[in-house]
Design a protein around this motif. Sequence first.
Motif, PDB file in Angstrom:
ATOM      1  N   MET A  49       0.815  -1.216   0.000  1.00  0.00           N
ATOM      2  CA  MET A  49       0.000   0.000   0.000  1.00  0.00           C
ATOM      3  C   MET A  49       0.847   1.264   0.000  1.00  0.00           C
ATOM      4  SD  MET A  49      -2.866  -1.205   2.784  1.00  0.00           S
ATOM      5  CE  MET A  49      -3.510  -2.893   2.731  1.00  0.00           C
ATOM      6  N   ARG A  50       2.173   1.071  -0.087  1.00  0.00           N
ATOM      7  CA  ARG A  50       3.112   2.185  -0.184  1.00  0.00           C
ATOM      8  C   ARG A  50       3.029   3.102   1.023  1.00  0.00           C
ATOM      9  NH1 ARG A  50       2.482   3.574  -6.674  1.00  0.00           N
ATOM     10  NH2 ARG A  50       3.100   1.485  -7.395  1.00  0.00           N
ATOM     11  N   ILE A  51       2.984   2.498   2.204  1.00  0.00           N
ATOM     12  CA  ILE A  51       3.064   3.243   3.460  1.00  0.00           C
ATOM     13  C   ILE A  51       4.511   3.197   3.899  1.00  0.00           C
ATOM     14  CG2 ILE A  51       2.318   3.319   5.865  1.00  0.00           C
ATOM     15  CD1 ILE A  51      -0.306   2.032   4.997  1.00  0.00           C
ATOM     16  N   SER A  52       5.152   4.334   3.905  1.00  0.00           N
ATOM     17  CA  SER A  52       6.604   4.376   4.131  1.00  0.00           C
ATOM     18  C   SER A  52       6.979   4.051   5.567  1.00  0.00           C
ATOM     19  CB  SER A  52       7.157   5.749   3.738  1.00  0.00           C
ATOM     20  OG  SER A  52       6.509   6.764   4.487  1.00  0.00           O
ATOM     21  N   GLU A  53       6.190   4.515   6.523  1.00  0.00           N
ATOM     22  CA  GLU A  53       6.498   4.241   7.920  1.00  0.00           C
ATOM     23  C   GLU A  53       5.213   4.261   8.746  1.00  0.00           C
ATOM     24  OE1 GLU A  53       8.936   7.215   9.646  1.00  0.00           O
ATOM     25  OE2 GLU A  53       7.855   8.890   8.744  1.00  0.00           O
ATOM     26  N   GLY A  54       5.265   3.550   9.866  1.00  0.00           N
ATOM     27  CA  GLY A  54       4.128   3.537  10.773  1.00  0.00           C
ATOM     28  C   GLY A  54       3.022   2.592  10.347  1.00  0.00           C
ATOM     29  N   VAL A  55       1.921   2.659  11.079  1.00  0.00           N
ATOM     30  CA  VAL A  55       0.739   1.832  10.811  1.00  0.00           C
ATOM     31  C   VAL A  55      -0.486   2.736  10.809  1.00  0.00           C
ATOM     32  CG1 VAL A  55       1.782  -0.207  11.883  1.00  0.00           C
ATOM     33  CG2 VAL A  55       0.369   1.333  13.280  1.00  0.00           C
ATOM     34  N   GLN A  56      -1.612   2.183  10.364  1.00  0.00           N
ATOM     35  CA  GLN A  56      -2.831   2.999  10.323  1.00  0.00           C
ATOM     36  C   GLN A  56      -3.468   3.166  11.700  1.00  0.00           C
ATOM     37  OE1 GLN A  56      -5.272   1.085   7.374  1.00  0.00           O
ATOM     38  NE2 GLN A  56      -4.428   2.303   5.710  1.00  0.00           N
ATOM     39  N   GLY A  57      -3.354   2.141  12.553  1.00  0.00           N
ATOM     40  CA  GLY A  57      -3.986   2.254  13.861  1.00  0.00           C
ATOM     41  C   GLY A  57      -3.713   1.041  14.724  1.00  0.00           C
ATOM     42  N   LEU A  58      -4.428   1.001  15.861  1.00  0.00           N
ATOM     43  CA  LEU A  58      -4.297  -0.092  16.815  1.00  0.00           C
ATOM     44  C   LEU A  58      -5.665  -0.745  17.034  1.00  0.00           C
ATOM     45  CD1 LEU A  58      -2.060   1.554  19.593  1.00  0.00           C
ATOM     46  CD2 LEU A  58      -1.326  -0.030  17.804  1.00  0.00           C
ATOM     47  N   ARG A  59      -5.654  -2.082  17.089  1.00  0.00           N
ATOM     48  CA  ARG A  59      -6.844  -2.844  17.448  1.00  0.00           C
ATOM     49  C   ARG A  59      -6.791  -3.126  18.947  1.00  0.00           C
ATOM     50  NH1 ARG A  59      -8.533  -6.263  12.810  1.00  0.00           N
ATOM     51  NH2 ARG A  59      -8.797  -8.030  14.220  1.00  0.00           N
ATOM     52  N   LEU A  60      -7.928  -2.907  19.643  1.00  0.00           N
ATOM     53  CA  LEU A  60      -7.949  -3.025  21.094  1.00  0.00           C
ATOM     54  C   LEU A  60      -8.779  -4.228  21.539  1.00  0.00           C
ATOM     55  CD1 LEU A  60      -8.553   0.699  22.130  1.00  0.00           C
ATOM     56  CD2 LEU A  60      -6.413  -0.422  21.518  1.00  0.00           C
ATOM     57  N   GLN A  61      -8.320  -4.892  22.584  1.00  0.00           N
ATOM     58  CA  GLN A  61      -9.059  -5.965  23.249  1.00  0.00           C
ATOM     59  C   GLN A  61      -9.341  -5.499  24.674  1.00  0.00           C
ATOM     60  OE1 GLN A  61     -10.063  -8.870  22.034  1.00  0.00           O
ATOM     61  NE2 GLN A  61     -10.707  -9.970  23.885  1.00  0.00           N
ATOM     62  N   THR A  62     -10.625  -5.470  25.060  1.00  0.00           N
ATOM     63  CA  THR A  62     -11.007  -4.987  26.385  1.00  0.00           C
ATOM     64  C   THR A  62     -11.498  -6.138  27.248  1.00  0.00           C
ATOM     65  OG1 THR A  62     -13.271  -4.489  25.662  1.00  0.00           O
ATOM     66  CG2 THR A  62     -11.628  -2.733  25.451  1.00  0.00           C
ATOM     67  N   THR A  63     -11.423  -5.947  28.572  1.00  0.00           N
ATOM     68  CA  THR A  63     -11.909  -6.980  29.491  1.00  0.00           C
ATOM     69  C   THR A  63     -13.424  -7.074  29.463  1.00  0.00           C
ATOM     70  OG1 THR A  63     -11.839  -5.337  31.263  1.00  0.00           O
ATOM     71  CG2 THR A  63      -9.934  -6.771  31.033  1.00  0.00           C
ATOM     72  N   ASP A  64     -14.108  -5.944  29.322  1.00  0.00           N
ATOM     73  CA  ASP A  64     -15.565  -5.902  29.267  1.00  0.00           C
ATOM     74  C   ASP A  64     -15.989  -5.412  27.898  1.00  0.00           C
ATOM     75  OD1 ASP A  64     -18.263  -5.674  29.607  1.00  0.00           O
ATOM     76  OD2 ASP A  64     -18.188  -4.207  31.222  1.00  0.00           O
ATOM     77  N   LEU A  65     -16.652  -6.276  27.171  1.00  0.00           N
ATOM     78  CA  LEU A  65     -17.062  -5.959  25.801  1.00  0.00           C
ATOM     79  C   LEU A  65     -17.911  -4.700  25.747  1.00  0.00           C
ATOM     80  CD1 LEU A  65     -17.213  -6.962  22.824  1.00  0.00           C
ATOM     81  CD2 LEU A  65     -19.273  -8.186  23.476  1.00  0.00           C
ATOM     82  N   PHE A  66     -18.831  -4.544  26.709  1.00  0.00           N
ATOM     83  CA  PHE A  66     -19.766  -3.432  26.657  1.00  0.00           C
ATOM     84  C   PHE A  66     -19.151  -2.130  27.174  1.00  0.00           C
ATOM     85  CE2 PHE A  66     -22.279  -7.307  26.879  1.00  0.00           C
ATOM     86  CZ  PHE A  66     -23.112  -7.131  25.780  1.00  0.00           C
ATOM     87  N   ALA A  67     -17.979  -2.227  27.754  1.00  0.00           N
ATOM     88  CA  ALA A  67     -17.271  -1.014  28.176  1.00  0.00           C
ATOM     89  C   ALA A  67     -16.285  -0.542  27.113  1.00  0.00           C
ATOM     90  CB  ALA A  67     -16.531  -1.271  29.493  1.00  0.00           C
ATOM     91  N   ALA A  68     -16.206  -1.260  25.994  1.00  0.00           N
ATOM     92  CA  ALA A  68     -15.230  -0.930  24.951  1.00  0.00           C
ATOM     93  C   ALA A  68     -15.370   0.499  24.420  1.00  0.00           C
ATOM     94  CB  ALA A  68     -15.326  -1.937  23.798  1.00  0.00           C
ATOM     95  N   PRO A  69     -16.576   1.016  24.149  1.00  0.00           N
ATOM     96  CA  PRO A  69     -16.658   2.405  23.651  1.00  0.00           C
ATOM     97  C   PRO A  69     -16.058   3.411  24.626  1.00  0.00           C
ATOM     98  CG  PRO A  69     -18.725   1.245  23.272  1.00  0.00           C
ATOM     99  CD  PRO A  69     -17.897   0.357  24.124  1.00  0.00           C
TER     100      PRO A  69
END
Length: 414
Positions: A215-235
């Motif tokens: 995708m020709r991204i020279s450095e870094g990443v687009q973002g981070l995926r998060l895993q939370t202990t409580d699904l409904f508290a994720a927002p």
Amino acid sequence: MFRPLPVFIGLRYTGAKRRNHFISFISAMSMAGLVLGVMVLIIVLSVMNGFDRELRQRILGMVPHATITAAYGTMTDWQSIKSKVEAVPGIEAAAPFIDAQGMLTNQGQVKGVMLYGIDPELEQRVSILDEHMESGQLTDLKPGEFGIVLGEILARQLGAGIGDKVTVVLPEASINPAGVFPRLKRFTVTGLFAVGADLDASLAYVNIEDAARFMRISEGVQGLRLQTTDLFAAPRLAWEAAMTLPGRYYVRDWTQTHGRLFQAIQMEKTMIGLLLVLIIAVAAFNIVATLVMVVTDKQSDIAILRTFGATPGMIMRIFMVQGCVIGLIGTGLGVVLGILGALNVASIVGWIESLLGIHFLSPDVYFISYLPSELLWQDVVSIAMSSLLLSFLATLYPAWRASRTQPAEALRYE
């Protein structure tokens, strides 16, 4: 042993053989209706809870609970951002990603796909992908080798297997001396996964370094995926994590991507529960009919009790006891049978399938091939209490009519 007179007489009326066998039949049918209604309601709600659990574990095990992406450009210092995010209480892990929408082609077949560039080691902390690999391993996605992991359904649609090469096409143009061409790259299939949901037909994974190069991204990443202990508290947790970071970031969570699916499941569970409660209501109406006929049949007995000094309130309590006993026995049997059915519904359905030679939940159509069940005790308690309440309410009118019986009128023709 002392028992109050209304309870004693009410229990005698319940257990005594009746001169009118039709009344006994209606009484048995009303009790059977309660048993059937309570049992079916417990089993059906347990099955719906099972489907809800499977969807939550499989779909939300594959998609991130939340994501934090850079508002402009890419996350160049994602390692330090990852450490800050994971320091927020309630966030278990974070993993970098790069994503893009594109197409996969192989042997003349073309399918749309959501392509994710991941770190195979870190991805295992935020996803169940590694647990559902049908062939190969997630760690086979080594940088520089341009390997790709496909969903089992997607691979079958493309006619691709382990070791085959598929072409990934992005909706971006590349300009070279020969003209303008879409950006495309050949990847080698190194693994197949199957979570049993429609995600198997729409997701593909590559190494994050290969994705950045493609995708020709020279450095870094687009973002981070998060895993939370409580699904409904994720927002809430995702926003709290974003507020600790310098700069501007976009936050998305599972309620924005798959929230409507789970809202639909909850609404369906509520509506089916209300409809099945009508079965219990019909059985309660049968209790009304039973007690009305019993009151008519016992007119002389009521009159004799009144002449012996029984008050209208005592007569009313006698027939309320009789109706409540029917409701208590019917509800109790229904709860026991419902719990046994909910705990063994998968094996029962499997036995019926082997007996009839059919498959109710084909794996080619449904995301799971068995009938899941999750018994929640709060459902059992609420169903039992609703049944007992309806049974009690059903006794009020017949018992009131019995209390209004006049001895002189009842004994006139005796």
